[in-house]
Scaffold this active site. Structure first.
Site, PDB file in Angstrom:
ATOM      1  N   GLY A 131       0.929  -1.222   0.051  1.00 22.17           N
ATOM      2  CA  GLY A 131       0.133   0.008   0.006  1.00 22.17           C
ATOM      3  C   GLY A 131       0.764   1.392  -0.092  1.00 22.17           C
ATOM      4  CB  THR A 158     -10.977   4.505  -7.032  1.00 16.27           C
ATOM      5  OG1 THR A 158     -10.302   4.598  -5.636  1.00 16.27           O
ATOM      6  CG2 THR A 158     -12.255   5.439  -7.074  1.00 16.27           C
ATOM      7  NE  ARG A 243       0.556  11.247  -3.539  1.00 15.27           N
ATOM      8  CZ  ARG A 243       1.787  10.764  -3.511  1.00 15.27           C
ATOM      9  NH1 ARG A 243       2.816  11.674  -3.496  1.00 15.27           N
ATOM     10  NH2 ARG A 243       1.714   9.490  -3.140  1.00 15.27           N
ATOM     11  CD  GLN A 279     -15.113  35.873  21.727  1.00 19.03           C
ATOM     12  OE1 GLN A 279     -14.902  35.219  22.876  1.00 19.03           O
ATOM     13  NE2 GLN A 279     -14.825  37.071  21.210  1.00 19.03           N
ATOM     14  CB  ILE A 337     -21.747  24.364  14.310  1.00 20.89           C
ATOM     15  CG1 ILE A 337     -20.550  24.871  14.746  1.00 20.89           C
ATOM     16  CG2 ILE A 337     -22.798  25.464  14.056  1.00 20.89           C
ATOM     17  CD1 ILE A 337     -19.680  25.582  13.567  1.00 20.89           C
ATOM     18  CD  GLU A 363      -5.527   9.567  -6.234  1.00 21.85           C
ATOM     19  OE1 GLU A 363      -4.478  10.522  -6.632  1.00 21.85           O
ATOM     20  OE2 GLU A 363      -6.527   9.358  -6.726  1.00 21.85           O
ATOM     21  N   GLY A 364      -1.935   8.011  -1.354  1.00 28.99           N
ATOM     22  CA  GLY A 364      -0.913   8.498  -0.236  1.00 28.99           C
ATOM     23  C   GLY A 364      -1.347   8.993   0.980  1.00 28.99           C
ATOM     24  CB  THR A 365      -1.414   7.422   4.444  1.00 21.90           C
ATOM     25  OG1 THR A 365      -0.005   7.409   4.364  1.00 21.90           O
ATOM     26  CG2 THR A 365      -2.021   6.199   4.251  1.00 21.90           C
ATOM     27  CB  SER A 366      -2.073  12.264   6.441  1.00 17.44           C
ATOM     28  OG  SER A 366      -3.144  12.765   6.011  1.00 17.44           O
TER      29      SER A 366
HETATM   30  N1  CAA Z   1       7.249  12.043  -7.473  1.00 18.97           N
HETATM   31  C1  CAA Z   1       8.449  11.415  -8.221  1.00 18.97           C
HETATM   32  N2  CAA Z   1       9.308  10.737  -7.899  1.00 18.97           N
HETATM   33  C2  CAA Z   1       9.425  10.115  -6.718  1.00 18.97           C
HETATM   34  C3  CAA Z   1       8.528  10.510  -5.809  1.00 18.97           C
HETATM   35  C4  CAA Z   1       7.540  11.624  -6.171  1.00 18.97           C
HETATM   36  N3  CAA Z   1       6.777  12.043  -5.307  1.00 18.97           N
HETATM   37  N4  CAA Z   1       8.466   9.641  -4.824  1.00 18.97           N
HETATM   38  C5  CAA Z   1       9.510   8.770  -4.922  1.00 18.97           C
HETATM   39  N5  CAA Z   1       9.798   9.241  -6.076  1.00 18.97           N
HETATM   40  C6  CAA Z   1      11.160   8.485  -6.749  1.00 18.97           C
HETATM   41  C7  CAA Z   1      12.382   8.620  -6.014  1.00 18.97           C
HETATM   42  O1  CAA Z   1      13.073   9.610  -6.732  1.00 18.97           O
HETATM   43  C8  CAA Z   1      13.297   7.446  -6.368  1.00 18.97           C
HETATM   44  O2  CAA Z   1      13.824   7.355  -7.686  1.00 18.97           O
HETATM   45  P1  CAA Z   1      15.086   6.595  -8.044  1.00 18.97           P
HETATM   46  O3  CAA Z   1      14.987   5.348  -7.982  1.00 18.97           O
HETATM   47  O4  CAA Z   1      15.153   7.138  -9.557  1.00 18.97           O
HETATM   48  O5  CAA Z   1      16.348   7.355  -7.539  1.00 18.97           O
HETATM   49  C9  CAA Z   1      11.950   6.101  -6.395  1.00 18.97           C
HETATM   50  O6  CAA Z   1      10.751   7.087  -6.650  1.00 18.97           O
HETATM   51  C10 CAA Z   1      12.054   5.376  -5.226  1.00 18.97           C
HETATM   52  O7  CAA Z   1      11.703   6.436  -4.082  1.00 18.97           O
HETATM   53  P2  CAA Z   1      12.480   6.130  -2.728  1.00 18.97           P
HETATM   54  O8  CAA Z   1      13.915   5.708  -2.799  1.00 18.97           O
HETATM   55  O9  CAA Z   1      12.123   7.503  -1.952  1.00 18.97           O
HETATM   56  O10 CAA Z   1      11.295   5.037  -2.307  1.00 18.97           O
HETATM   57  P3  CAA Z   1      10.799   4.713  -0.874  1.00 18.97           P
HETATM   58  O11 CAA Z   1      10.307   3.371  -0.724  1.00 18.97           O
HETATM   59  O12 CAA Z   1      11.715   5.055   0.205  1.00 18.97           O
HETATM   60  O13 CAA Z   1       9.501   5.695  -0.881  1.00 18.97           O
HETATM   61  C11 CAA Z   1       7.346   6.224  -1.461  1.00 18.97           C
HETATM   62  C12 CAA Z   1       8.540   5.785  -1.786  1.00 18.97           C
HETATM   63  C13 CAA Z   1       7.476   7.755  -1.421  1.00 18.97           C
HETATM   64  C14 CAA Z   1       6.863   5.979   0.121  1.00 18.97           C
HETATM   65  C15 CAA Z   1       6.233   5.708  -2.474  1.00 18.97           C
HETATM   66  O14 CAA Z   1       6.046   4.514  -2.055  1.00 18.97           O
HETATM   67  C16 CAA Z   1       4.849   6.420  -1.962  1.00 18.97           C
HETATM   68  O15 CAA Z   1       4.535   7.265  -2.737  1.00 18.97           O
HETATM   69  N6  CAA Z   1       3.946   5.419  -1.704  1.00 18.97           N
HETATM   70  C17 CAA Z   1       2.573   5.844  -1.590  1.00 18.97           C
HETATM   71  C18 CAA Z   1       1.948   5.199  -2.772  1.00 18.97           C
HETATM   72  C19 CAA Z   1       0.488   5.858  -2.806  1.00 18.97           C
HETATM   73  O16 CAA Z   1       0.461   6.990  -2.823  1.00 18.97           O
HETATM   74  N7  CAA Z   1      -0.375   4.802  -3.068  1.00 18.97           N
HETATM   75  C20 CAA Z   1      -1.596   5.310  -3.513  1.00 18.97           C
HETATM   76  C21 CAA Z   1      -2.100   4.315  -4.251  1.00 18.97           C
HETATM   77  S1  CAA Z   1      -3.311   4.725  -5.563  1.00 18.97           S
HETATM   78  C22 CAA Z   1      -4.821   5.073  -5.230  1.00 18.97           C
HETATM   79  O17 CAA Z   1      -5.117   5.508  -3.943  1.00 18.97           O
HETATM   80  C23 CAA Z   1      -5.361   5.371  -6.190  1.00 18.97           C
HETATM   81  C24 CAA Z   1      -7.197   5.168  -6.030  1.00 18.97           C
HETATM   82  O18 CAA Z   1      -7.769   4.447  -6.499  1.00 18.97           O
HETATM   83  C25 CAA Z   1      -7.853   6.601  -5.555  1.00 18.97           C
END
Ligand code: CAA
Length: 380
Positions: A131, A158, A243, A279, A337, A363-366
């Site tokens: 996740g 979704t 996001r 207030q 309220i 789309e990424g937790t807080s």
């Molecule tokens: N933008 C661009 N590139 C990014 C990035 C960003 N926001 N975050 C990480 N990267 C890149 C890094 O630069 C790195 O690139 P290189 O390998 O070329 O150096 C690569 O990704 C790996 O990154 P990290 O080494 O930082 O990896 P990590 O495992 O430490 O962290 C993370 C990665 C930021 C935690 C990532 O896994 C993440 O964003 N997780 C959350 C996933 C998410 O948002 N899921 C949502 C599911 S989709 C959804 O909800 C859809 C729906 O149906 C509504």
């Protein structure tokens, strides 16, 4: 610094507002209760150009900018956040990626129908064991001649039940870790693609969420998006834009909560006067309005940066982080309220709270947004 919207942006916002009031609001409560997907509404959104807002007209979209997109999603989510997320996923997570990395052949085949609203897309990244830690993809795509054979399970998808096109991330080389992840465009009819039972959710109940499984699903190599190994980069960059969409959705809920609270406070009397004179209520409304405006500024800044070819990952993460917290807080305060009336369906604010919570998760937790923000501000 320019804080005015263009005439086109105002016209798009007003169109979205009118559409939301006339076409979405009347059925929102019933669809929430029955967890019914808004088929007709999604079709009409497509006719308005709202399902491919930022895609150029040559590929079936409306060719609007990201600021207009934020304004439209906020208006629509103010009335029904379920419709907001359906729209956001199709626009930000599916159309954007195909436009950015697709070949002309892929744009013709997949993007045109998705951007014009004839078809619906979904984004398949999350898995039961991947996740927040999205690099740990277990879904595999093994090359066999001109085809890839996909096996694995995605969850929390979704639009999963109603999608026609699945934007799927899978590992093509486990040894390479996240650099071995690739992205595929898979059609619903593909043998081996199956959707699971629709989740019975706390909020955004009118949108559908389910698991999607791939069982020896044969996908032609022409359906690989970008190159092998680019999938994680595609997912991350796509989610940066996603996001902005979810931030705008949260903003819609925050604004709706604020407006409901103001309306109620002006009419409800206690201790011989409207409670808006007290207030304790005024301070709540002031904080709700301040945080909503601050979140709006951040999201619009992220959208503006995207439109101007600048990096926007940090700003999008900040916007989503603040807007989603504000949506939850505003909905809670709106209920407070309203007192007892806030706890029952009739006054809508209880739905705002149920709908708001997910914006701090998908789309990424807080916590993930804080990782994205802190890594950016700490980098050399
Ligand atoms: N933008 C661009 N590139 C990014 C990035 C960003 N926001 N975050 C990480 N990267 C890149 C890094 O630069 C790195 O690139 P290189 O390998 O070329 O150096 C690569 O990704 C790996 O990154 P990290 O080494 O930082 O990896 P990590 O495992 O430490 O962290 C993370 C990665 C930021 C935690 C990532 O896994 C993440 O964003 N997780 C959350 C996933 C998410 O948002 N899921 C949502 C599911 S989709 C959804 O909800 C859809 C729906 O149906 C509504």
């Amino acid at each position: 610094m320019e804080f005015n919207f263009t005439e086109e942006q105002i016209a798009i916002r007003d169109t979205a507002r009118e559409f939301a009031q006339n076409e979405i609001a009347p059925s929102a409560v019933e669809r929430d209760i029955k967890a019914e997907f808004p088929y007709d509404i999604v079709k009409k959104l497509g006719e308005f150009g709202f399902m491919g807002m930022m895609v150029p007209p040559e590929w079936g979209g409306a060719g609007f900018d990201t600021i207009s997109y934020v304004l439209a999603i906020e208006e629509i989510s103010k009335v029904d956040a379920s419709v907001g997320v359906i729209m956001s996923v199709n626009n930000s997570l599916v159309c954007f990626g195909i436009e950015r990395w697709g070949t002309d052949e892929q744009k013709e085949r997949f993007l045109k129908p998705l951007a014009s609203g004839q078809k619906l897309g979904c984004f398949c990244l999350s898995e039961p064991e991947a996740g927040s830690d999205a690099t740990q993809q277990k879904t595999e795509a093994v090359k066999e001649g001109d085809y890839y054979i996909l096996n694995g399970i995605k969850n929390w998808i979704t639009n999963g039940k109603n999608a026609d096109v699945y934007f799927v991330h899978a590992s093509t080389n486990k040894e390479l870790g996240h650099k071995g992840i690739s992205t595929f465009l898979v059609e619903k009819e593909t043998p081996g693609l199956e959707t699971g039972v629709k989740e019975d959710k706390l909020g955004i109940r009118s949108s559908d969420t389910c698991t999607v499984s791939f069982n020896n699903c044969r996908v032609h190599k022409s359906q690989l998006l970008g190159e092998e190994g680019m999938g994680f980069k595609i997912a991350m960059e796509t989610l940066n834009g996603g996001r902005i969409g979810i931030g705008a959705q949260a903003l819609g809920i925050a604004q709706a909560s604020l407006e409901a609270a103001v309306r109620y406070a002006k009419t409800r009397k206690a201790f011989g006067q409207p409670i808006a004179n007290l207030q304790a209520i005024q301070f709540k409304l002031a904080d709700m309005a301040t945080n909503t405006d601050a979140a709006r500024m951040l999201i619009l800044e992220a959208a503006w940066r995207k439109d101007n070819g600048m990096n926007y990952a940090k700003e999008a993460a900040m916007g989503k982080l603040l807007a989603s917290r504000t949506a939850v807080n505003n909905a809670l305060e709106a209920i407070q309220i309203h007192g007892g009336y806030g706890y029952v369906r009739e006054y809508l604010v209880e739905r705002y709270l149920r709908d708001a919570k997910i914006t701090e998760i998908y789309e990424g937790t807080s916590e993930i947004q804080r990782i994205v923000i802190s890594r950016d501000i700490l980098k050399d």
